[in-house]
Design an enzyme around this catalytic site. Structure first.
Site, mmCIF file in Angstrom:
data_model
loop_
_atom_site.group_PDB
_atom_site.id
_atom_site.type_symbol
_atom_site.label_atom_id
_atom_site.label_comp_id
_atom_site.label_asym_id
_atom_site.label_seq_id
_atom_site.Cartn_x
_atom_site.Cartn_y
_atom_site.Cartn_z
ATOM 1 N N HIS A 91 -4.623 2.734 2.631
ATOM 2 C CA HIS A 91 -5.143 3.847 1.785
ATOM 3 C C HIS A 91 -6.539 3.529 1.090
ATOM 4 O O HIS A 91 -6.955 4.289 0.204
ATOM 5 C CB HIS A 91 -4.258 4.007 0.902
ATOM 6 C CG HIS A 91 -2.845 4.690 1.126
ATOM 7 N ND1 HIS A 91 -2.707 5.931 0.967
ATOM 8 C CD2 HIS A 91 -1.975 4.046 2.106
ATOM 9 C CE1 HIS A 91 -1.247 6.341 1.649
ATOM 10 N NE2 HIS A 91 -1.048 5.233 2.471
ATOM 11 N N THR A 92 -7.334 2.610 1.601
ATOM 12 C CA THR A 92 -8.726 2.280 1.208
ATOM 13 C C THR A 92 -9.727 3.268 1.900
ATOM 14 O O THR A 92 -10.701 3.487 1.210
ATOM 15 C CB THR A 92 -9.179 0.920 1.468
ATOM 16 O OG1 THR A 92 -8.604 0.483 2.827
ATOM 17 C CG2 THR A 92 -8.246 -0.008 0.673
ATOM 18 N N ASP A 93 -9.356 3.732 3.239
ATOM 19 C CA ASP A 93 -10.307 4.459 3.725
ATOM 20 C C ASP A 93 -10.707 5.862 2.749
ATOM 21 O O ASP A 93 -12.168 6.032 2.855
ATOM 22 C CB ASP A 93 -9.939 5.102 5.141
ATOM 23 C CG ASP A 93 -8.729 5.679 5.329
ATOM 24 O OD1 ASP A 93 -8.113 6.338 4.249
ATOM 25 O OD2 ASP A 93 -8.514 6.299 6.479
ATOM 26 N N GLY A 117 3.348 5.631 12.468
ATOM 27 C CA GLY A 117 2.379 5.115 11.775
ATOM 28 C C GLY A 117 1.496 4.287 12.704
ATOM 29 O O GLY A 117 0.410 3.432 12.490
ATOM 30 N N ASP A 155 -8.223 6.283 11.359
ATOM 31 C CA ASP A 155 -7.392 6.243 12.618
ATOM 32 C C ASP A 155 -8.369 6.921 13.562
ATOM 33 O O ASP A 155 -8.462 6.426 14.796
ATOM 34 C CB ASP A 155 -6.155 7.249 12.304
ATOM 35 C CG ASP A 155 -5.443 6.715 11.211
ATOM 36 O OD1 ASP A 155 -5.535 5.635 10.826
ATOM 37 O OD2 ASP A 155 -4.527 7.659 10.804
HETATM 38 C C1 GLA Z 1 -2.936 7.393 7.449
HETATM 39 C C2 GLA Z 1 -4.394 8.063 7.482
HETATM 40 C C3 GLA Z 1 -5.384 7.093 7.342
HETATM 41 C C4 GLA Z 1 -5.328 5.991 6.137
HETATM 42 C C5 GLA Z 1 -3.658 5.556 6.296
HETATM 43 C C6 GLA Z 1 -3.395 4.542 4.982
HETATM 44 O O1 GLA Z 1 -2.780 6.719 8.532
HETATM 45 O O2 GLA Z 1 -4.289 9.028 8.542
HETATM 46 O O3 GLA Z 1 -6.472 7.860 7.148
HETATM 47 O O4 GLA Z 1 -5.296 6.801 4.855
HETATM 48 O O5 GLA Z 1 -2.873 6.508 6.302
HETATM 49 O O6 GLA Z 1 -4.193 3.501 5.321
#
Ligand code: GLA
Length: 381
Positions: free
Chosen positions: A35-37, A123, A171
């Protein structure tokens, strides 16, 4: 596992001809930096050896016709007339066409067969893999230059604005730019990447809890809003800009929940940069320690873990050869990831599988993964 041959064979059966191209875009596992992106911070994912494949040939009429082998469905649309038609897999393909056209790319239509082995909803970024495979397919038939960060940004735009999922850049970026045998430290503000090998003699093991959750999008958007509120409190564009020292000195005015959300992001950014350093030094123990700390932060401060993920992480830590383990991806369900001694990986997997099943009654899926390259194309003509 799925391979280019599966996509090519399916194309031959469907179209009674050979495809001109086969494209591949991988799923990913994030080793640390969750969740840092969308806080302009750091992530450390690797592209995995599970991917989406499309075998295709160009069309001359601006139509795109796609068969999804795994869903046993086909769908088509015209490039001149893009319209939303409900929440279907084809919207990911259409969204990428929409984003590419919007950015001024001249697109040729195509027909093809899409297949893959990235588990959905786990995920591991099956949607980003579909998006990047689509971008690669358009690139192959239309002949424009392939620029991984630009393609990642346009795929993210497709997901944000066409599909309606407000994800960050991680991602798409790793599916576009992944590197064999390496994880990538991605600066999500500049999109600069640094490739880092896994510590010598270790492997990343993906531990799928076999749980899937609905309503994940609303929890995701809520976390984003809380992070944005915290950034406003500190008067910065994103939590990336708040140091741990400043956070500790000034966080007192935040409400308790927002404070914990911000603390996760700020400490996770620091852990992610430290993890890339530890990996570069080959320090598997330190990397494992940081992964463990990341899990605790996601469980207690960011509150995105889930009961099965916590059980899985505990089982992993008690199994032979484990340096550290954490949940990975958006959260609540799906997969954890562990850093494991390579020569004990089979033993590790057998033990975790038995312990997790005994504790939950669920049968997990365990993948010992190899870091792969980002989206690629093979010309068959
Ligand atoms: C999902 C989102 C990413 C990122 C992750 C958490 O995969 O698509 O952009 O925020 O959650 O790190």
């Amino acid at each position: 596992m799925t391979s280019s041959h599966d996509a090519i064979n399916a194309f031959q059966q469907r179209f009674a001809a050979d495809p001109d191209f086969v494209v591949r875009a991988p799923g990913r596992v994030n080793l640390i930096g969750e969740h840092t992106d969308y806080n302009d911070g750091f992530v450390l994912p690797m592209a995995i050896d599970r991917a989406i494949w499309i075998a295709l040939r160009p069309r001359t009429d601006q139509q795109v016709n796609v068969v999804s082998l795994d869903l046993d469905r086909s769908a088509s649309f015209g490039l001149a007339d893009l319209r939303h038609e409900g929440a279907s897999w084809i919207e990911y393909v259409k969204g990428v066409a929409w984003a590419l056209l919007g950015a001024g790319y001249q697109l040729t239509g195509w027909e093809g067969v899409l297949t893959g082995d990235v588990p959905r909803g786990a995920g591991l970024s099956s949607s980003a893999a579909v998006e990047l495979a689509t971008a690669r397919a358009f690139q192959a038939v239309s002949g424009f230059a392939w620029d991984p960060p630009a393609m990642a940004l346009l795929s993210q735009k497709a997901e944000n604005q066409w599909v309606g999922m407000n994800c960050g850049i991680m991602d798409q970026m790793i599916s576009a730019a992944g590197e064999a045998d390496h994880a990538l430290l991605i600066d999500c503000r500049s999109l600069q990447t640094t490739s880092v090998p896994l510590p010598h003699g270790t492997v990343a093991v993906i531990l799928d809890t076999s749980t899937r959750r609905g309503l994940v999008d609303s929890a995701y958007n809520e976390r984003r809003a809380q992070c944005e509120a915290a950034a406003r409190y500190f008067g910065v564009p994103a939590l990336r800009d708040v140091s741990l020292e400043r956070f500790e000195a000034e966080a007192g005015g935040l409400d308790e929940v927002t404070l914990r959300r911000a603390r996760h992001i700020i400490t996770e950014n620091a852990r992610t940069v430290a993890a890339a350093d530890a990996m570069a030094r080959g320090d598997a123990s330190e990397m494992g320690r940081l992964m463990d700390a990341s899990h605790a932060s996601m469980r207690d401060d960011f509150e995105i873990s889930g009961p099965e993920l916590n059980v899985m992480v505990d089982c992993a830590r008690q199994a032979p050869g484990c340096f550290g383990a954490r949940m990975t991806g958006g959260g609540f369900a799906g997969c954890a990831v562990a850093l494991v001694q390579a020569d004990r990986a089979d033993e590790f997997a057998a033990r975790v599988s038995a312990d997790y099943e005994a504790a939950t009654g669920l049968t997990p899926a365990i993948y010992i993964s190899v870091a792969s390259n980002g989206a690629s194309v093979e010309e068959l003509r």
